[in-house]
Design an enzyme around this catalytic site. Sequence first.
Site, PDB file in Angstrom:
ATOM      1  N   GLY A  10       0.830  -0.690  -0.358  1.00  0.00           N
ATOM      2  CA  GLY A  10      -0.136   0.131   0.181  1.00  0.00           C
ATOM      3  C   GLY A  10       1.065   1.114  -0.197  1.00  0.00           C
ATOM      4  O   GLY A  10       0.983   1.815   0.660  1.00  0.00           O
ATOM      5  N   LYS A 159     -11.082  -5.877   8.404  1.00  0.00           N
ATOM      6  CA  LYS A 159      -9.945  -5.512   9.784  1.00  0.00           C
ATOM      7  C   LYS A 159      -9.860  -6.615  10.442  1.00  0.00           C
ATOM      8  O   LYS A 159      -9.512  -7.014  11.496  1.00  0.00           O
ATOM      9  CB  LYS A 159     -10.661  -4.368  10.155  1.00  0.00           C
ATOM     10  CG  LYS A 159     -10.300  -3.144   8.630  1.00  0.00           C
ATOM     11  CD  LYS A 159      -8.690  -3.249   8.007  1.00  0.00           C
ATOM     12  CE  LYS A 159      -7.782  -2.462   8.751  1.00  0.00           C
ATOM     13  NZ  LYS A 159      -6.165  -2.753   8.049  1.00  0.00           N
TER      14      LYS A 159
END
Length: 373
Positions: A10, A159
Amino acid sequence: MPGWSCLVTGAGGFLGQRIVQMLVQEKELQEVRVLYRTFSPKHKEELSKLQTKAKVTVLRGDIVDAQFLRRACQGMSVIIHTAAALDIAGFLPRQTILDVNVKGTQLLLDACVEASVPAFIYSSSTGVAGPNSYKETILNDREEEHRESTWSNPYPYSKRMAEKAVLAANGSILKNGGTFHTCALRLPFIYGEESQIISTMVNRALKNNSIIKRHATFSIANPVYVGNAAWAHILAARGLRDPEKSQSIQGQFYYISDDTPHQSYDDLNYTLSKEWGFCLDSSWSLPLPLLYWLAFLLETVSFLLRPFYNYRPPFNRFMVTILNSVFTISYKKAQRDLGYEPLVSWEEAKQKTSEWIGTLVEQHRETLDTKSQ
């Protein structure tokens, strides 16, 4: 601690870029690999500005490509995993979010074991702990409370599952016989220069006579400045590589915040932008309980239409809850174990972010001038 190397997933994201900027300043860093799904000219320009003796290797690939991840992890000392599908509004398909956040994380963990990478840091979210109801009041929550989200919405669920996988992997035996050490950093809303969320808010307000729409009037939160969020990752990387500190960090999760005042998200938006003439919408808005049940109604309509039509409601109960709850956290555990202290004060963070918002305002004016010519 001898020479080392690090992979950042990322790396093109809001947080990932800032981590890379700090990471390349670390002593004895020999190589940093930056993983991008898409590599734009802007990313190339940002990397060209880095002043570092470390080798910077750009990798373009997908977080759900197992073979690519195995190659990316070869020879690395530390993995900082920030890549994620962030979506609280429910616009992305559920399976896409689960694939990126859960499957991608598990594939990366597997690649680390195969490549004998000893340390792994996961960028988690306070959303894994709640809030579960807008009626809850949680102030200065600590890790010892072990709160857990009960939402089935894909983002908080994914998550939470990914964080569980990361912490469960701690202590795994690597292919070379070593031991795998992991930790997770739970981050609240991150603000600062280049925030896509703030950029969207500003551009919408500029099209609405500089009036900021209210979406989070009832919340009390403690957002974190992007520079401080990134700094916590650097300290975690140091800590997991330090034999003396690592023992207390392994398998742990940490809340990360800073000295940004506890306030509503609406008030934060106003505080950061008021210098440029922005103001909060003063018109009447729906009471929170009514807004919540309207969200429930829209979700029901979406569910009933699913066999015939893909209707995406503009908001859902999770979004209403997370934007209008009293939920703040304490970073004392990170202070104790990681030696974390915010690098950037609230006043400096506010100034930097406000100045950046000013550039967005100027760009908007230039665009209007060009169109009027």
